[in-house]
Enzyme design. Sequence first.
Site, PDB file in Angstrom:
ATOM      1  N   CYS A 111      37.958  66.776  -5.803  1.00 43.82           N
ATOM      2  CA  CYS A 111      38.295  67.850  -6.751  1.00 43.82           C
ATOM      3  C   CYS A 111      38.916  69.074  -6.092  1.00 43.82           C
ATOM      4  O   CYS A 111      39.391  69.972  -6.780  1.00 43.82           O
ATOM      5  CB  CYS A 111      37.060  68.236  -7.553  1.00 43.82           C
ATOM      6  SG  CYS A 111      36.249  66.805  -8.261  1.00 43.82           S
ATOM      7  N   HIS A 255      38.932  74.438 -10.919  1.00 37.09           N
ATOM      8  CA  HIS A 255      38.697  73.015 -11.199  1.00 37.09           C
ATOM      9  C   HIS A 255      37.753  72.923 -12.393  1.00 37.09           C
ATOM     10  O   HIS A 255      36.729  73.611 -12.446  1.00 37.09           O
ATOM     11  CB  HIS A 255      38.101  72.338  -9.962  1.00 37.09           C
ATOM     12  CG  HIS A 255      37.492  71.013 -10.259  1.00 37.09           C
ATOM     13  ND1 HIS A 255      38.177  70.032 -10.949  1.00 37.09           N
ATOM     14  CD2 HIS A 255      36.252  70.508  -9.995  1.00 37.09           C
ATOM     15  CE1 HIS A 255      37.388  68.978 -11.088  1.00 37.09           C
ATOM     16  NE2 HIS A 255      36.223  69.248 -10.532  1.00 37.09           N
ATOM     17  N   ASN A 285      36.080  66.253 -16.673  1.00 30.22           N
ATOM     18  CA  ASN A 285      36.423  66.533 -15.279  1.00 30.22           C
ATOM     19  C   ASN A 285      37.412  65.454 -14.807  1.00 30.22           C
ATOM     20  O   ASN A 285      37.053  64.288 -14.692  1.00 30.22           O
ATOM     21  CB  ASN A 285      35.125  66.502 -14.453  1.00 30.22           C
ATOM     22  CG  ASN A 285      35.338  66.681 -12.968  1.00 30.22           C
ATOM     23  OD1 ASN A 285      36.447  66.556 -12.467  1.00 30.22           O
ATOM     24  ND2 ASN A 285      34.255  66.946 -12.260  1.00 30.22           N
TER      25      ASN A 285
HETATM   26  O1  UT7 Z   1      33.911  67.856  -9.738  1.00 30.50           O
HETATM   27  C1  UT7 Z   1      32.806  68.368  -9.064  1.00 30.50           C
HETATM   28  C2  UT7 Z   1      31.664  67.477  -9.187  1.00 30.50           C
HETATM   29  N1  UT7 Z   1      30.740  67.593 -10.233  1.00 30.50           N
HETATM   30  C3  UT7 Z   1      30.179  68.694 -10.777  1.00 30.50           C
HETATM   31  O2  UT7 Z   1      30.609  69.803 -10.650  1.00 30.50           O
HETATM   32  C4  UT7 Z   1      28.933  68.480 -11.555  1.00 30.50           C
HETATM   33  C5  UT7 Z   1      27.890  69.530 -11.266  1.00 30.50           C
HETATM   34  N2  UT7 Z   1      26.668  69.288 -12.000  1.00 30.50           N
HETATM   35  C6  UT7 Z   1      26.537  69.356 -13.336  1.00 30.50           C
HETATM   36  O3  UT7 Z   1      27.509  69.593 -14.019  1.00 30.50           O
HETATM   37  C7  UT7 Z   1      25.188  69.203 -13.938  1.00 30.50           C
HETATM   38  O4  UT7 Z   1      24.206  69.118 -12.913  1.00 30.50           O
HETATM   39  C8  UT7 Z   1      25.039  67.961 -14.882  1.00 30.50           C
HETATM   40  C9  UT7 Z   1      25.858  68.177 -16.141  1.00 30.50           C
HETATM   41  C10 UT7 Z   1      25.496  66.704 -14.166  1.00 30.50           C
HETATM   42  C11 UT7 Z   1      23.582  67.792 -15.298  1.00 30.50           C
HETATM   43  O5  UT7 Z   1      23.140  68.970 -15.940  1.00 30.50           O
HETATM   44  P1  UT7 Z   1      21.782  69.667 -15.482  1.00 30.50           P
HETATM   45  O6  UT7 Z   1      21.612  70.834 -16.335  1.00 30.50           O
HETATM   46  O7  UT7 Z   1      21.853  69.891 -14.001  1.00 30.50           O
HETATM   47  O8  UT7 Z   1      20.718  68.577 -15.847  1.00 30.50           O
HETATM   48  P2  UT7 Z   1      19.564  67.979 -14.939  1.00 30.50           P
HETATM   49  O9  UT7 Z   1      20.096  66.923 -14.056  1.00 30.50           O
HETATM   50  O10 UT7 Z   1      18.775  69.099 -14.338  1.00 30.50           O
HETATM   51  O11 UT7 Z   1      18.637  67.306 -16.028  1.00 30.50           O
HETATM   52  C12 UT7 Z   1      17.901  68.102 -17.000  1.00 30.50           C
HETATM   53  C13 UT7 Z   1      17.226  67.146 -17.953  1.00 30.50           C
HETATM   54  C14 UT7 Z   1      16.451  66.026 -17.268  1.00 30.50           C
HETATM   55  O12 UT7 Z   1      15.347  65.720 -18.088  1.00 30.50           O
HETATM   56  P3  UT7 Z   1      13.872  66.304 -17.741  1.00 30.50           P
HETATM   57  O13 UT7 Z   1      13.547  65.792 -16.365  1.00 30.50           O
HETATM   58  O14 UT7 Z   1      14.008  67.789 -17.800  1.00 30.50           O
HETATM   59  O15 UT7 Z   1      13.026  65.733 -18.824  1.00 30.50           O
HETATM   60  C15 UT7 Z   1      17.414  64.864 -17.280  1.00 30.50           C
HETATM   61  O16 UT7 Z   1      16.755  63.621 -17.247  1.00 30.50           O
HETATM   62  O17 UT7 Z   1      18.207  66.503 -18.769  1.00 30.50           O
HETATM   63  C16 UT7 Z   1      18.117  65.077 -18.618  1.00 30.50           C
HETATM   64  N3  UT7 Z   1      19.461  64.530 -18.638  1.00 30.50           N
HETATM   65  C17 UT7 Z   1      20.079  64.198 -19.770  1.00 30.50           C
HETATM   66  N4  UT7 Z   1      19.680  64.233 -21.060  1.00 30.50           N
HETATM   67  C18 UT7 Z   1      20.583  63.827 -21.973  1.00 30.50           C
HETATM   68  C19 UT7 Z   1      20.301  64.334 -17.591  1.00 30.50           C
HETATM   69  N5  UT7 Z   1      21.489  63.853 -18.033  1.00 30.50           N
HETATM   70  C20 UT7 Z   1      21.369  63.761 -19.380  1.00 30.50           C
HETATM   71  C21 UT7 Z   1      22.239  63.351 -20.403  1.00 30.50           C
HETATM   72  N6  UT7 Z   1      21.810  63.404 -21.678  1.00 30.50           N
HETATM   73  N7  UT7 Z   1      23.489  62.919 -20.149  1.00 30.50           N
END
Ligand code: UT7
Length: 329
Positions: A111, A255, A285
């Site tokens: 990216c 990005h 993305n």
């Molecule tokens: O191009 C550069 C590379 N990528 C990025 O820049 C991505 C950077 N990261 C992110 O954008 C975020 O970390 C994500 C969008 C990938 C995830 O969001 P988050 O707010 O960091 O979620 P999390 O991983 O902390 O998960 C929070 C909760 C968890 O549940 P519990 O443990 O709180 O019960 C996950 O299991 O949300 C759950 N969860 C989901 N729920 C519904 C994780 N993914 C999903 C989903 N749908 N798709």
Amino acid sequence: MTATICGTGSYIPSYTMDNNDIARLVETSDEWIRERTGVARRHIAKDETTVSMAAEAAGRALADAGIPPEEVDLILVSTISSDVILPCAACEVQKEIGALHATCFDLSAACTGFVLAYNTALAYLSQGVYRTALVIGSESLSNLTNWKDRGTCILFGDGAGAAVLRAVDPEKRAYLPVTHSDGSKGAALSCKSRHDYNGLIGKIRPEAMLDESHYMQMDGQAVFKFAVKRVPEVIGEVLKLNRLDTDEIAYYILHQANKRIVEAVAKRLNEPMEKFPMNLQEYGNTSSASIPILLDEMNREGRLAAGQKLVLAGFGAGLTWGAAVIEWR
Ligand code: UT7
């Protein structure tokens, strides 16, 4: 001598998947995806390839610049999703658009790839090695996406963007970029080669193809924290290096990874959200394609004026991050 962007182009596949389509594949919801990422839909290459999208975007950028393909000296394609290992995508684009005299190669920096490709072209042009360059970011990330992993499949999309750079006279101000890499944190975002069948090159083991490590794997929270810290930092560095103040910057073209990352960067820089255009709601993305697609949209919408200063900033796998200042043509 320096160089200026004198044309932009992009290509977006027409097939779309909205969040409800994703929710039919993994346990998620439109509401969760919109709230946590800002993405509403993404475009997926069905009939297109990384090369066909790159060539289309390149042709549109050349038309915008009013420059015939024969005048292109350098084609640089930034991609992590080449259709084939050989020949490189840039050579294939050369063939498609008829840029007979160009030197062509690919660059892989995920990216941050477009910013690094832009910097590379700028260095060649500033040294007088070449006069006209085509810099392209093109990705078919849908081929690298694990459609069973809700931590990643909600994010990515396909598309291509391109910019034509031309060397300009020494009176025009030159801006230096700032870039960084931290290979020790590479595990945060990885994807194994499909051609390394568990290290047994030459001994094809088809069952290994479905191993999850052959798709993009990401520690989302680690990448998120890295981005919200490093992106404002590197923007601060590039402004300082070029003796610029935030009020001299018209737009920050970041990005397009996550709406919350863009908002956090704006907040840390103490800059208004109006200066941070976004289109990730429509495309998700698209890795190295996201910055040139956004730049092209802004150009075509007439949102860019001559003399405006823009900051381009990329971040991602590697880990890599960097920023460049451009003055609009
Ligand atoms: O191009 C550069 C590379 N990528 C990025 O820049 C991505 C950077 N990261 C992110 O954008 C975020 O970390 C994500 C969008 C990938 C995830 O969001 P988050 O707010 O960091 O979620 P999390 O991983 O902390 O998960 C929070 C909760 C968890 O549940 P519990 O443990 O709180 O019960 C996950 O299991 O949300 C759950 N969860 C989901 N729920 C519904 C994780 N993914 C999903 C989903 N749908 N798709």
